[in-house]
Enzyme design. Structure first.
Site, short mmCIF file in Angstrom:
data_model
loop_
_atom_site.label_atom_id
_atom_site.label_comp_id
_atom_site.label_asym_id
_atom_site.label_seq_id
_atom_site.Cartn_x
_atom_site.Cartn_y
_atom_site.Cartn_z
N PRO A 32 86.37 156.86 -5.52
CG PRO A 32 88.09 156.65 -3.95
CD PRO A 32 86.60 156.66 -4.08
CG ASP A 33 90.29 156.21 -11.65
OD1 ASP A 33 90.87 155.14 -11.42
OD2 ASP A 33 90.26 156.74 -12.77
CG PHE A 34 92.12 151.46 -7.60
CD1 PHE A 34 92.85 150.33 -7.32
CD2 PHE A 34 90.96 151.69 -6.88
CE1 PHE A 34 92.44 149.44 -6.33
CE2 PHE A 34 90.54 150.82 -5.90
CZ PHE A 34 91.29 149.68 -5.63
NE ARG A 35 95.99 151.08 -12.72
CZ ARG A 35 95.27 150.14 -12.14
NH1 ARG A 35 94.02 150.38 -11.81
NH2 ARG A 35 95.80 148.96 -11.88
CG ASN A 103 83.59 150.17 -11.55
OD1 ASN A 103 84.82 150.23 -11.63
ND2 ASN A 103 82.81 151.05 -12.14
CG ASP A 105 80.42 150.45 -7.85
OD1 ASP A 105 79.46 150.03 -8.54
OD2 ASP A 105 81.32 151.18 -8.30
CG HIS A 120 87.79 143.02 -11.57
ND1 HIS A 120 88.12 144.25 -12.07
CD2 HIS A 120 88.47 142.12 -12.32
CE1 HIS A 120 88.99 144.11 -13.07
NE2 HIS A 120 89.21 142.82 -13.24
#
Length: 238
Positions: A32-35, A103, A105, A120
């Site tokens: 999922p996208d955070f925003r 990302n 992941d 990140h």
């Protein structure tokens, strides 16, 4: 579609392409996208996600941090989608120089991309805060609810939390890649996370491509703006 044809022309003309991506790159892999409306920022927890994912919260409320981290940040079964795969193919063809991702992941590497600059960090790297020993993602999962090293130290994900600075070497690599690019593709990001979003200002070329479902602060600067699904757009390439 006129925009897709223009994108193909740009790609064919360039040999130093850089892709700068955000959470929207991985949403089609089930992360999922955070925003987004259904993203993590809209779920209800005892604390806001921004607070839980902060350095100070990690230190003060370690168990609550990892509960959220295990529940909402780890997707070990996620697989690369068409965007990850197409970018790996572009790199293999010699046209794409680097993927710069916000990302954590690791899906770009899983798809075959070699030069991935992770602004990140990554959930696949984890280290003991006491002795520095590194652990894999699976080892951290197996050590729930609080992953502890054999020395007794807490194992921290090698991801940049709120209140933490980005790695200087990573910043340098990202800026160098962007400033030397003859084409910059920005995809799946709202460009609202700083300092990462600020790096794109180092691009000085004439092929700035922006692909996103929603508007971004850089839309008016784009040489080519495509509003839509990143996966559908990328599927048209090579």
């Amino acid at each position: 579609m006129k925009e897709i044809n223009q994108l193909k022309e740009f790609v064919e003309e360039c040999s130093h392409i850089v892709f700068f991506g955000g959470a929207g790159v991985s949403t089609e892999s089930g992360i999922p996208d955070f925003r987004s409306v259904d993203g993590l920022y809209h779920l209800k927890y005892a604390y806001p996600p921004e607070q839980i994912l902060s350095h100070s919260f990690f230190l003060r409320n370690t168990e609550a941090f990892f509960q959220f981290y295990y529940d909402k940040m780890l997707y070990p079964k996620a697989l690369p989608n068409i965007t990850h795969k197409k970018l790996a193919m572009l790199e293999e063809s010699g046209r794409l120089n680097a993927v710069i991702t916000q990302n954590i992941d690791g899906l770009h590497q899983m798809a075959g991309s070699k030069n991935v600059i992770e602004l990140h960090g990554s959930v696949h790297r984890n280290y003991c805060t006491k002795c520095g020993h590194f652990y894999s993602l699976q080892e951290v999962i197996d050590k729930a609810p609080i992953p502890l090293c054999s020395c007794g130290g807490i194992i921290k994900p090698d991801v940049v939390l709120y209140e933490e600075a980005l790695n200087e070497d990573i910043i340098s690599k990202a800026i160098t890649a962007i400033s030397s690019a003859d084409m910059l593709i920005i995809g799946g990001t709202s460009l609202s996370v700083y300092p990462a979003a600020g790096f794109i200002h180092y691009y000085s070329g004439s092929k700035l491509v922006l692909i996103n479902k929603s508007a971004t602060p850089m839309d008016s600067n784009a040489d080519l703006l495509i509003t839509g699904s990143l996966g559908e757009v990328m599927e048209s390439l090579i």
